[in-house]
Scaffold this motif. Sequence first.
Motif, PDB file in Angstrom:
ATOM      1  N   LYS A 194      17.224 -29.594 -21.222  1.00 41.15           N
ATOM      2  CA  LYS A 194      16.592 -29.628 -20.037  1.00 41.15           C
ATOM      3  C   LYS A 194      15.337 -29.424 -20.234  1.00 41.15           C
ATOM      4  CE  LYS A 194      21.055 -29.214 -18.433  1.00 41.15           C
ATOM      5  NZ  LYS A 194      21.849 -28.815 -18.117  1.00 41.15           N
ATOM      6  N   GLY A 195      14.936 -28.764 -18.861  1.00 41.93           N
ATOM      7  CA  GLY A 195      13.627 -29.071 -18.636  1.00 41.93           C
ATOM      8  C   GLY A 195      13.459 -27.292 -18.253  1.00 41.93           C
ATOM      9  N   SER A 196      13.931 -26.483 -17.553  1.00 42.76           N
ATOM     10  CA  SER A 196      13.861 -25.043 -17.768  1.00 42.76           C
ATOM     11  C   SER A 196      14.746 -23.934 -18.163  1.00 42.76           C
ATOM     12  CB  SER A 196      13.636 -24.798 -16.186  1.00 42.76           C
ATOM     13  OG  SER A 196      14.728 -25.006 -15.563  1.00 42.76           O
ATOM     14  N   ILE A 197      14.509 -22.827 -18.333  1.00 45.03           N
ATOM     15  CA  ILE A 197      15.208 -22.034 -18.969  1.00 45.03           C
ATOM     16  C   ILE A 197      17.105 -22.133 -18.165  1.00 45.03           C
ATOM     17  CG2 ILE A 197      16.240 -19.539 -19.174  1.00 45.03           C
ATOM     18  CD1 ILE A 197      14.573 -21.124 -22.070  1.00 45.03           C
ATOM     19  N   ILE A 661       8.549 -22.824 -25.577  1.00 43.07           N
ATOM     20  CA  ILE A 661       7.680 -23.642 -24.226  1.00 43.07           C
ATOM     21  C   ILE A 661       8.306 -23.779 -23.063  1.00 43.07           C
ATOM     22  CG2 ILE A 661       7.378 -25.881 -23.196  1.00 43.07           C
ATOM     23  CD1 ILE A 661       7.181 -26.546 -25.895  1.00 43.07           C
ATOM     24  N   MET A 662       9.543 -23.525 -22.930  1.00 43.07           N
ATOM     25  CA  MET A 662      10.563 -23.427 -21.349  1.00 43.07           C
ATOM     26  C   MET A 662       9.928 -21.679 -20.539  1.00 43.07           C
ATOM     27  SD  MET A 662      13.797 -25.692 -21.081  1.00 43.07           S
ATOM     28  CE  MET A 662      15.053 -25.170 -22.781  1.00 43.07           C
ATOM     29  N   GLN A 663      10.273 -21.115 -22.108  1.00 39.14           N
ATOM     30  CA  GLN A 663      10.074 -19.366 -21.316  1.00 39.14           C
ATOM     31  C   GLN A 663       8.175 -18.672 -20.731  1.00 39.14           C
ATOM     32  OE1 GLN A 663      12.264 -18.081 -25.120  1.00 39.14           O
ATOM     33  NE2 GLN A 663      13.732 -17.534 -23.919  1.00 39.14           N
ATOM     34  N   ALA A 664       7.768 -19.709 -21.967  1.00 37.12           N
ATOM     35  CA  ALA A 664       6.623 -19.591 -21.894  1.00 37.12           C
ATOM     36  C   ALA A 664       5.487 -19.577 -20.438  1.00 37.12           C
ATOM     37  CB  ALA A 664       5.196 -20.479 -22.869  1.00 37.12           C
ATOM     38  N   GLU A 665       4.931 -18.662 -19.256  1.00 36.21           N
ATOM     39  CA  GLU A 665       4.723 -18.655 -18.210  1.00 36.21           C
ATOM     40  C   GLU A 665       2.706 -19.700 -18.664  1.00 36.21           C
ATOM     41  OE1 GLU A 665       5.086 -17.001 -15.653  1.00 36.21           O
ATOM     42  OE2 GLU A 665       7.400 -17.020 -16.399  1.00 36.21           O
ATOM     43  N   ASP A 666       2.345 -19.539 -19.386  1.00 39.91           N
ATOM     44  CA  ASP A 666       0.911 -19.680 -19.703  1.00 39.91           C
ATOM     45  C   ASP A 666       1.137 -20.413 -21.184  1.00 39.91           C
ATOM     46  OD1 ASP A 666      -1.673 -20.975 -20.578  1.00 39.91           O
ATOM     47  OD2 ASP A 666      -2.318 -18.838 -19.630  1.00 39.91           O
ATOM     48  N   LEU A 667       0.734 -21.576 -21.214  1.00 34.46           N
ATOM     49  CA  LEU A 667       0.708 -23.036 -22.363  1.00 34.46           C
ATOM     50  C   LEU A 667      -0.267 -23.026 -22.990  1.00 34.46           C
ATOM     51  CD1 LEU A 667       4.240 -25.267 -21.298  1.00 34.46           C
ATOM     52  CD2 LEU A 667       3.863 -22.939 -23.412  1.00 34.46           C
ATOM     53  N   ARG A 754      -0.726 -25.446 -15.199  1.00 34.12           N
ATOM     54  CA  ARG A 754       0.415 -24.856 -16.132  1.00 34.12           C
ATOM     55  C   ARG A 754       1.926 -25.410 -15.796  1.00 34.12           C
ATOM     56  NH1 ARG A 754      -3.712 -21.755 -16.991  1.00 34.12           N
ATOM     57  NH2 ARG A 754      -4.313 -23.824 -17.996  1.00 34.12           N
ATOM     58  N   ASN A 755       1.750 -25.894 -14.644  1.00 31.38           N
ATOM     59  CA  ASN A 755       3.473 -27.120 -14.861  1.00 31.38           C
ATOM     60  C   ASN A 755       3.143 -28.379 -15.345  1.00 31.38           C
ATOM     61  OD1 ASN A 755       6.535 -26.956 -13.402  1.00 31.38           O
ATOM     62  ND2 ASN A 755       4.950 -28.810 -11.803  1.00 31.38           N
ATOM     63  N   ILE A 756       1.705 -28.633 -15.241  1.00 36.26           N
ATOM     64  CA  ILE A 756       1.943 -30.265 -15.579  1.00 36.26           C
ATOM     65  C   ILE A 756       1.641 -29.838 -17.306  1.00 36.26           C
ATOM     66  CG2 ILE A 756      -0.448 -31.545 -16.292  1.00 36.26           C
ATOM     67  CD1 ILE A 756      -0.835 -30.965 -12.971  1.00 36.26           C
ATOM     68  N   GLU A 757       0.731 -29.055 -18.208  1.00 39.77           N
ATOM     69  CA  GLU A 757       1.246 -28.495 -19.015  1.00 39.77           C
ATOM     70  C   GLU A 757       2.703 -28.896 -19.599  1.00 39.77           C
ATOM     71  OE1 GLU A 757      -2.563 -26.370 -20.066  1.00 39.77           O
ATOM     72  OE2 GLU A 757      -1.247 -25.531 -19.606  1.00 39.77           O
ATOM     73  N   LEU A 761       4.603 -31.726 -22.141  1.00 38.52           N
ATOM     74  CA  LEU A 761       4.879 -30.716 -23.727  1.00 38.52           C
ATOM     75  C   LEU A 761       6.351 -31.108 -23.668  1.00 38.52           C
ATOM     76  CD1 LEU A 761       3.212 -27.713 -23.967  1.00 38.52           C
ATOM     77  CD2 LEU A 761       3.767 -29.437 -25.486  1.00 38.52           C
ATOM     78  N   LEU A 762       7.558 -31.435 -22.654  1.00 39.08           N
ATOM     79  CA  LEU A 762       8.327 -31.018 -22.969  1.00 39.08           C
ATOM     80  C   LEU A 762       8.940 -32.788 -23.226  1.00 39.08           C
ATOM     81  CD1 LEU A 762      10.001 -28.628 -20.754  1.00 39.08           C
ATOM     82  CD2 LEU A 762       9.877 -28.515 -22.726  1.00 39.08           C
ATOM     83  N   GLN A 763       8.069 -33.409 -22.145  1.00 41.41           N
ATOM     84  CA  GLN A 763       8.639 -34.935 -22.193  1.00 41.41           C
ATOM     85  C   GLN A 763       8.495 -35.511 -23.317  1.00 41.41           C
ATOM     86  OE1 GLN A 763       6.709 -36.443 -18.658  1.00 41.41           O
ATOM     87  NE2 GLN A 763       8.310 -34.930 -17.155  1.00 41.41           N
ATOM     88  N   THR A 764       7.118 -35.244 -23.530  1.00 39.53           N
ATOM     89  CA  THR A 764       6.689 -36.090 -24.939  1.00 39.53           C
ATOM     90  C   THR A 764       7.326 -35.240 -26.367  1.00 39.53           C
ATOM     91  OG1 THR A 764       4.104 -35.460 -24.299  1.00 39.53           O
ATOM     92  CG2 THR A 764       4.608 -36.268 -26.520  1.00 39.53           C
TER      93      THR A 764
END
Length: 904
Positions: A194-197, A661-667, A754-757, A761-764
């Motif tokens: 999944k893409g988010s928590i 990564i999903m839980q982090a606000e700022d990557l 932040r959303n792009i990052e 990250l998740l897709q890669t």
Amino acid sequence: MLGLGTLARKVFGTPNDRKVKSVRPLIAQINALEPEFEKLTDEGIKAKTAALQARAQGGESLDALLPEAFANCREAARRALGLRAFDVQLKGGIFLHQGNIAEMKTGEGKTLTATLPAYLNALAGKGVHIVTVNDYLAKRDAEWMGKVYAALGLTVGVVYPYQPDAEKKAAYRADITHATNNELGFDYLRDNMKGSIEEMSQRGHFFAIVDEVDSILIDEARTPLIISGPSQDRSDLYIKVDALIPELTADHFKLDEKTRNVTFTEDGNEFIEQRLLAAGLLPDGQSLYDPESTTLVHHVTQGLRAHKLFQKDQQYIVRDGEVMLIDEFTGRMMRGRRLSDGLHQAIEAKEGVAIQPENVTLASVTFQNYFRLYDKLAGMTGTATTEAEEFMEIYGLGVVEVPTNRPIQRKDEHDAVYRTAREKHEGVVASIKEAHAKGQPILVGTTSIEKSEFLSQLLTSEGITHNVLNARQHEQEAQIVADAGKFGAVTIATNMAGRGTDIQLGGNVEMKVMQAIAADPHLNPDELRNRIEAEHAEEKAKVIAAGGLFVLATERHESRRIDNQLRGRSGRQGDPGRSSFFLSLEDDLMRIFGSERLDKVLSTLGMKEGEAIVHPWVNKSLEKAQAKVEGRNFDIRKQLLKFDDVMNDQRKAIFSQRREIMQAEDLSEIAEDMRYQVIDDLVDTYMPPKSYPDQWKMQGLYAAVIEKLGLNLPVIDWAKEEGVDQEAVRQRLCEASDTMMAEKLAAFGPETMRNIEKQLLLQTIDAKWREHLLTLEHLRSVVGFRGYAQRDPLSEYKTEGFTLFESMLNSLRQDVTQKLSQVRPLSEAEQAAMMQQFLAQQRGAQPAAAPVAEPALVPPAPPAPARLAGFDETDPATWGNPNRNDPCPCGSGEKFKHCHGQLA
């Protein structure tokens, strides 16, 4: 004279006896509380739950709350279901809470027993999972025992396939969640894609109670759960290869039934090679032994396995033009389950049905590694003792035999062994006729659909009315099982393991009541129940007089446990009954695992046609053969698990990284660390530590900085400056990349960036993990050959698997850094052009596409290749020292090896 071991057991009791005795004080405490809890109102029971929850979540241990919790749960069950838990059920509940497997015989009330530890552990507020073998049982138990949990003030959920997301999340948020092992495992894998928590369903793995634990944790644990996606269609190749397999003769292949393996002989390889050449599948001049033939060899091997190892109506059936696998332990169809590695497609080609495309693995996990995620695990079954070693070694689970509420009255007869299958079937039919004449209900156990239908024909020819239960009749399963205890009933069943419905003498009262109400909803339920119970009592008395349920098995299974499960269907709750096994030297187990000696014994005895040998020694020798098979299967599962553990460590690392990564606000810090690591690697590659400036490959570094960092910097000129070293170049690259990312941040805005990052990250990570799984699969398939070189395949797999994982992480850092360096917002003109294109599509020019509502991620145009300063076509000394794959220093943009570096 008694042996020392026997004497010690008589004096001190067995270890199991001591465990059972150790909980007596707790049972006394629970029983002492019963009068106090009987006085509580219905609201008082719920208030007690709230008080216990507050104490559990306030830090008090669950062990300290056990007596009160069990007493409260027993009282709630008595009011909600009219069932009061016996002391043996309390004992079973205590052992489950302690993280053991409670071995309780069939009919001893395991479903009610599970409510006690489930309620106690749910007080902690972290959720309890109750795991069953099929969706029917999960829904039935959730509805049935849900009344108890509702009376206690707890919430209950049930998870099933194709469930809407919102409903599934609610089910996992409940205090008690009922689900199958398959659905739990698949949800775990889906959650980690999944893409988010917020999209994830499961909320953790605190405590699980596994019903039919031997079936789930041992029988089904031989195959991993795999989520896959489609790959290229090769159905034509499967059909062409399948046409060649029937031409093979017995000399062309070697079949090993013990290990269920089939391989081509040397003659077979030559024959199939000639046929492939003639069919145009193998190019002229190419051999099966050439590396280019790997795919073709794989298809031919799977075709051979499909024909020689998989038989219709044994391992699979064809229904509605689809090949459905059959679970060899439960006899059920496994809808949606497919054999991997092209084997299912080979069977589809053999049966002439539509061939589904092959799949590639997107995520996978074994049941062993899924269930080891739980903080605490427990299980229930009627038969676990024979596998106690495996439960302890793999899962850390002890097995405790819980005594029955009433003594077992069933009579277990010695096995009857015949010379031939024909004589055995005659003996079976004669025995059925004899018992049927008395009205004794008979359950006949078979090991395959084919054998159950053959026996059905024999009984039909003798005029004996009967029911058949196998994968073809699975829709009527509950009804057939409920009727199996009626006076005069004869039921033929393929593998009775894990059926979940008790065979009650005289029939099932609940089923009769439900059917009567369904037929006429206007009937008074209370009057109806009283009438049916009176009729049932009469019929039960007739069945008991006839001797209770007679379990007649027509073959021994490879596992003693499966035989014991069949046997355990008779003699529930102190009922009378008997069991008998009819075998022949032509049975699979007897034929494969050494019937020669027994055949000599029978010949020496001069047995007559139709006679059977019945002796305790035969039972002993058969049990030894079964124990050997069980030991071999355990070793296979253990070896598979050792290999999977390598992948499991990596899976945990990747899944936990995704969650972070999903839980982090700022990557931005993670992205920055990755970028700096890439820069470090680039500098170390092209300007190796402790090297001299004339050894640096600045042309290669220049090209790599453009490709990986999206920066066109004068790195070649930097190398000519006085006093510039590796650290200075590293520093300048970091500063330049920081400046570029700061500009992107300003252009996109913090939230979008932040959303792009996060998405990149998740897709890669997901793409790299999929590639890595495929690489590990290939490594696994070839690493076994290292054994021929006196190297341990497992050690080789661990070493190479770790190297591949490190390589994947390096590649991940490079890809993320490269993609982030390429993203840029669209200009107003580009956005306007895209909007015009969209409007044109809307007017019907082309199929509509979604408009772009926010800045798009578009890679910038690559900078023009640079010519190396001082480059002279005729003087290689001026070309620098480029690698073969670096851009050519002439500035053409070609690789050096394809331009000026071509070998003469």
